[in-house]
Design a protein around this motif. Structure first.
Motif, short mmCIF file in Angstrom:
data_model
loop_
_atom_site.label_atom_id
_atom_site.label_comp_id
_atom_site.label_asym_id
_atom_site.label_seq_id
_atom_site.Cartn_x
_atom_site.Cartn_y
_atom_site.Cartn_z
N THR A 239 -2.47 -0.69 -5.76
CA THR A 239 -3.28 -0.21 -4.49
C THR A 239 -4.59 -0.65 -4.22
O THR A 239 -4.89 -1.12 -2.97
N GLY B 110 -2.78 4.74 3.96
CA GLY B 110 -1.70 3.47 3.98
C GLY B 110 -0.98 3.79 5.11
O GLY B 110 -0.55 2.56 5.78
N VAL C 15 1.07 9.40 -5.59
CA VAL C 15 1.41 10.81 -5.42
C VAL C 15 2.30 11.34 -6.00
O VAL C 15 2.18 12.59 -6.75
N VAL D 267 -2.90 11.79 -1.65
CA VAL D 267 -2.35 12.27 -0.26
C VAL D 267 -3.48 11.42 0.49
O VAL D 267 -2.86 10.82 1.58
N GLY E 246 0.63 3.11 -9.73
CA GLY E 246 0.29 3.00 -8.49
C GLY E 246 -1.34 2.54 -8.10
O GLY E 246 -1.73 1.82 -7.21
N SER F 297 1.02 3.57 -3.35
CA SER F 297 0.44 4.80 -3.08
C SER F 297 1.39 6.13 -3.54
O SER F 297 1.02 7.17 -3.62
N SER F 298 2.53 5.64 -2.97
CA SER F 298 3.83 6.82 -3.38
C SER F 298 3.81 7.00 -4.66
O SER F 298 4.10 8.28 -5.29
N PHE G 146 -2.57 7.87 0.39
CA PHE G 146 -1.21 7.48 1.10
C PHE G 146 -1.40 7.45 2.60
O PHE G 146 -0.73 6.76 3.60
N TRP H 251 0.73 -1.13 0.05
CA TRP H 251 -0.14 0.11 -0.10
C TRP H 251 0.96 1.29 0.14
O TRP H 251 0.56 2.03 -0.80
N LEU H 252 1.93 1.46 0.88
CA LEU H 252 2.64 2.56 0.91
C LEU H 252 3.58 2.71 -0.19
O LEU H 252 3.68 3.86 -0.75
#
Length: 398
Positions: free
Chosen positions: A319, A385, A290, A379, A315, A286-287, A382, A282-283
């Motif tokens: 995700t 996450g 972003v 955001v 992403g 999701s980065s 993220f 997820w991190l």
């Protein structure tokens, strides 16, 4: 899964989820063409999302109680009638409030094939497959389901645009009604529904609804809501951007850049090592979401926008796969359809509300300000996450 569910299931379920992806954009397109008001178009899209938000989980609870076949059939008939009524009302001399009411009914009766398909697949995995392959099959199945969602959510608006420009502004809504009546009915009566319908009726110790309101589940729903916000914000901002640098009608083609890459990467999740944990995925992905949104805020030319969409596409798919895998893992006993429809409703609510808000921003302040909104949505994803990482460290996912 093909052997357990049946080969015909997958094309039926794929086409049956297409109307759901066409509704929000189709409603907005028709209202703008018929009534000449972007603001009213945004409000009707929001009304569709509101109907889904309020009644979608209720449909899920009904499925957990009575099974998919009867509930989906009733929803399919009701949704087809609501769509046809909207296609008539848009050009009829009826007040705007009536149009908003019919739009609400469209969202309220949406069969939500996508989350129910996930629920059906989870039920088949848990009841028909050997224990040793369940975890791997669940991962691959969630990857396929998310890739299918990506394809319909990206190309649904493209189909709406093509039908509206080549035939009539009402054509996408009428087409969605026909697809719902034929393919959603086929989805309801498919033999795979027996796997979950029989199980639903047998569940006596169904977990209370408050189990769905715990932090581990709510944080995932927040992340899925953020993805819906990103879809709606990015598509609407992209339309505004293309209207300034080229032609707005070409936005759907550019939007496909994000969808194609996202679908491919979503399918690749099935090959990830189990050591690459869900909370870490997820991190990481999701980065990328972003990063793509940040590049989009600086886009002044089409090549830069293509780069932004391609980066964001890295992403989006993984995700979504991760989020739905967490929903499946954290669902309380006997609440599979409820949990999946809540997550599915969150995407629609996010897409509808973002489309309405960003449309007003773009109309009043231009594309550059509108392009900040996908970053805000990314955001949110993220941030959810990060919260999930903290929660997961305290309470590991089973």
């Amino acid at each position: 899964m093909i052997q357990a569910a049946g080969l015909s299931y997958f094309p039926i379920a794929f086409i049956a989820r297409m109307p759901f992806a066409m509704m929000v954009v189709g409603v907005m397109t028709l209202v703008v063409a018929a009534r000449g008001s972007i603001a009213l178009g945004g409000l009707t899209s929001a009304a569709v999302g509101l109907g889904t938000a309020l009644l979608g989980p209720v449909l899920g609870m009904a499925v957990d109680r009575f099974g998919q076949r009867s509930v989906v059939l009733v929803a399919a008939i009701g949704n087809s009638l609501a769509l046809l009524a909207f296609a008539w009302a848009a050009f009829a001399p009826v007040p705007d409030i009536a149009l908003l009411g019919v739009a609400f009914l469209i969202g309220a009766t949406a069969p939500q094939v996508s989350p129910l398909s996930r629920s059906r697949m989870v039920g088949i995995i848990q009841t028909r497959l050997p224990l040793r392959v369940r975890a791997k099959t669940l991962n691959g199945t969630m990857a396929y389901e998310s890739a299918a969602d990506e394809i319909v959510f990206v190309f649904g608006p493209v189909i709406v645009g093509l039908l509206a420009t080549t035939l009539n502004p009402a054509a996408p809504i009428i087409g969605a009604a026909l697809l719902t009546l034929v393919f959603t009915t086929a989805f309801a009566f498919h033999k795979s529904s027996r796997a979950v319908d029989g199980h639903a009726g047998a569940v006596v110790d169904r977990a209370p609804l408050r189990e769905l309101l715990r932090a581990p589940m709510l944080v995932v729903v927040l992340g899925v809501l953020g993805m819906g916000l990103f879809f709606g914000a990015m598509l609407t901002a992209l339309i505004a951007f293309m209207g300034e640098v080229a032609q707005a009608e070409e936005a759907g083609v550019l939007y496909g850049v994000m969808g194609i890459g996202s679908a491919i990467l979503a399918l690749s999740v099935a090959a990830f090592s189990t050591r690459f944990s869900l909370r870490a995925r997820w991190l990481v992905f999701s980065s990328a979401l972003v990063a793509g949104a940040i590049v989009a805020t600086f886009a002044t030319t089409i090549p830069i926008m293509i780069l932004a969409l391609a980066l964001a596409g890295i992403g989006v798919g993984p995700t979504l796969v991760t989020a739905y895998a967490l929903v499946a893992a954290r669902t309380p006993r006997g609440r599979s359809a409820t949990a999946m429809t809540i997550a599915g409703s969150a995407i629609t609510v996010g897409q509808a509300s973002a489309s309405a808000i960003v449309g007003l921003i773009a109309e009043g302040s231009g594309a550059q300000l509108a392009l900040l909104t996908p970053l805000c949505a990314a955001v949110v994803v993220f941030g959810a996450g990060v919260a999930n990482w903290v929660i997961s460290s305290r309470q590991p996912t089973r």
